[in-house]
Scaffold this motif. Structure first.
Motif, short mmCIF file in Angstrom:
data_model
loop_
_atom_site.label_atom_id
_atom_site.label_comp_id
_atom_site.label_asym_id
_atom_site.label_seq_id
_atom_site.Cartn_x
_atom_site.Cartn_y
_atom_site.Cartn_z
N TYR A 142 -0.22 2.81 6.15
CA TYR A 142 -0.05 2.49 4.72
C TYR A 142 -1.26 2.99 3.93
N SER A 143 -1.03 3.96 3.05
CA SER A 143 -2.16 4.50 2.29
C SER A 143 -2.65 3.53 1.22
N SER A 144 -1.81 2.56 0.83
CA SER A 144 -2.24 1.58 -0.19
C SER A 144 -3.24 0.58 0.38
N VAL A 145 -3.30 0.46 1.70
CA VAL A 145 -4.24 -0.50 2.30
C VAL A 145 -5.65 0.10 2.29
N GLU A 146 -6.58 -0.62 1.66
CA GLU A 146 -7.95 -0.15 1.55
C GLU A 146 -8.86 -0.79 2.60
N LYS A 147 -8.64 -2.06 2.84
CA LYS A 147 -9.55 -2.80 3.74
C LYS A 147 -8.78 -3.82 4.55
N ILE A 148 -9.39 -4.23 5.64
CA ILE A 148 -8.83 -5.29 6.48
C ILE A 148 -9.90 -6.35 6.68
N GLU A 149 -9.48 -7.59 6.53
CA GLU A 149 -10.42 -8.68 6.75
C GLU A 149 -9.87 -9.59 7.85
N LEU A 150 -10.66 -9.84 8.87
CA LEU A 150 -10.25 -10.76 9.93
C LEU A 150 -10.88 -12.12 9.66
N THR A 166 -7.83 -8.79 -11.73
CA THR A 166 -6.92 -9.80 -11.17
C THR A 166 -6.57 -9.49 -9.71
N ALA A 167 -6.60 -10.52 -8.89
CA ALA A 167 -6.22 -10.36 -7.48
C ALA A 167 -5.22 -11.44 -7.10
N LEU A 168 -4.22 -11.03 -6.33
CA LEU A 168 -3.16 -11.94 -5.89
C LEU A 168 -3.27 -12.13 -4.38
N ASP A 169 -3.55 -13.36 -3.95
CA ASP A 169 -3.67 -13.67 -2.53
C ASP A 169 -2.35 -14.28 -2.06
N THR A 170 -1.56 -13.50 -1.33
CA THR A 170 -0.20 -13.94 -1.00
C THR A 170 0.16 -13.60 0.44
N SER A 171 1.16 -14.33 0.96
CA SER A 171 1.71 -13.97 2.27
C SER A 171 2.84 -12.96 2.11
N GLY A 172 3.32 -12.80 0.88
CA GLY A 172 4.44 -11.89 0.65
C GLY A 172 5.76 -12.42 1.19
N LEU A 231 7.51 -6.71 7.31
CA LEU A 231 6.43 -6.22 6.44
C LEU A 231 7.00 -5.66 5.14
N SER A 232 8.12 -6.25 4.69
CA SER A 232 8.79 -5.68 3.52
C SER A 232 7.94 -5.79 2.25
N TYR A 233 7.12 -6.83 2.14
CA TYR A 233 6.28 -6.91 0.93
C TYR A 233 5.24 -5.79 0.94
N LEU A 234 4.69 -5.54 2.12
CA LEU A 234 3.72 -4.44 2.25
C LEU A 234 4.40 -3.10 1.96
N ASP A 235 5.63 -2.96 2.43
CA ASP A 235 6.39 -1.73 2.14
C ASP A 235 6.50 -1.52 0.63
#
Ligand code: SF4
Length: 222
Positions: free
Chosen positions: A167-175, A100-106, A131-135
């Protein structure tokens, strides 16, 4: 409980790993000027499907063989506007071994679906400071891919690169390059197009943005 589903894409290839069954939920509180889905904004607009989580899972299972190496993605709109529905749908998917993947703006601080979410695709908007959701994702150690729409003239991504690197939870970045394909949708909805006259991002500018972020982060660029 039923979900208000704007539309479904049964063979999505751009919203998470592998081939995915993508559910676009109706409703979004944001009005991003580059949004290419303005028809998903109004939570009360008519939708293609109003289904229970069980009915949606039944539909997913028809495609089970195709999404074996992928999974399901809830996108929108903003799926967190229907967080309880997404949560239950994801719970059912995971019980069947489906990723499952959640695509959100947070933008909505609702963490309910995260318990049953394998991966978050988090959209960080140009100039976004909160960036509180990312936190929170970092705190709970949730695997996260960052998505960012690149606008013409905004290809210096130094700050974004340095920020997500922490942020160690971030694995990848997509532009995602800004494009103008949604203009006709705005016309059909009688909504003035906020970026009238702004051209689509060129290949060269996208390359510049990629170089800019790459030299400021150790994260993998998709
Ligand atoms: S968060 Fe997504 S759906 Fe909502 S306005 Fe922004 S781009 Fe559009």
């Amino acid at each position: 409980m039923t979900g208000r589903i704007h539309s479904i894409e049964s063979f999505g290839t751009v919203d998470g790993p592998g081939i995915r069954f993508v559910v676009f939920l109706q409703g979004c509180p944001l009005r991003c000027p580059f949004c290419h889905n303005p028809d998903t904004w109004d939570p009360k607009a008519s939708v293609q499907y109003e289904w229970t989580p069980e009915q949606l899972l039944e539909e997913v299972l028809r495609y089970r063989n195709y999404i074996r190496n992928g999974g399901v993605t809830c996108s929108g709109g903003e799926p967190l506007m229907q967080a309880a529905f997404v949560s239950e749908f994801f719970r059912l998917c995971q019980s069947k071994g489906i990723h499952t993947a959640l695509d959100t703006s947070g933008a909505i601080q609702d963490y309910t679906p995260l318990e049953y979410t394998d991966l978050v695709l988090l959209d960080i908007k140009p100039g976004q400071k909160d960036l509180s959701y990312l936190d929170h994702l970092e705190t709970v150690g949730k695997p996260t891919w960052i998505r960012h729409v690149v606008l013409p003239g905004k290809t210096d991504l130094t700050e974004l690169g340095r920020t997500v690197d922490r942020y160690s939870s971030v694995e990848k970045i997509e532009l995602l390059p800004y494009h103008t394909m949604a203009v006709s949708k705005y016309r059909a909805l009688n909504i003035p197009y906020p970026l009238e006259g702004v051209p689509a991002l060129s290949e060269e500018e996208l390359m510049r943005a990629k170089l800019s972020i790459k030299s400021n982060t150790s994260k993998e660029l998709l």
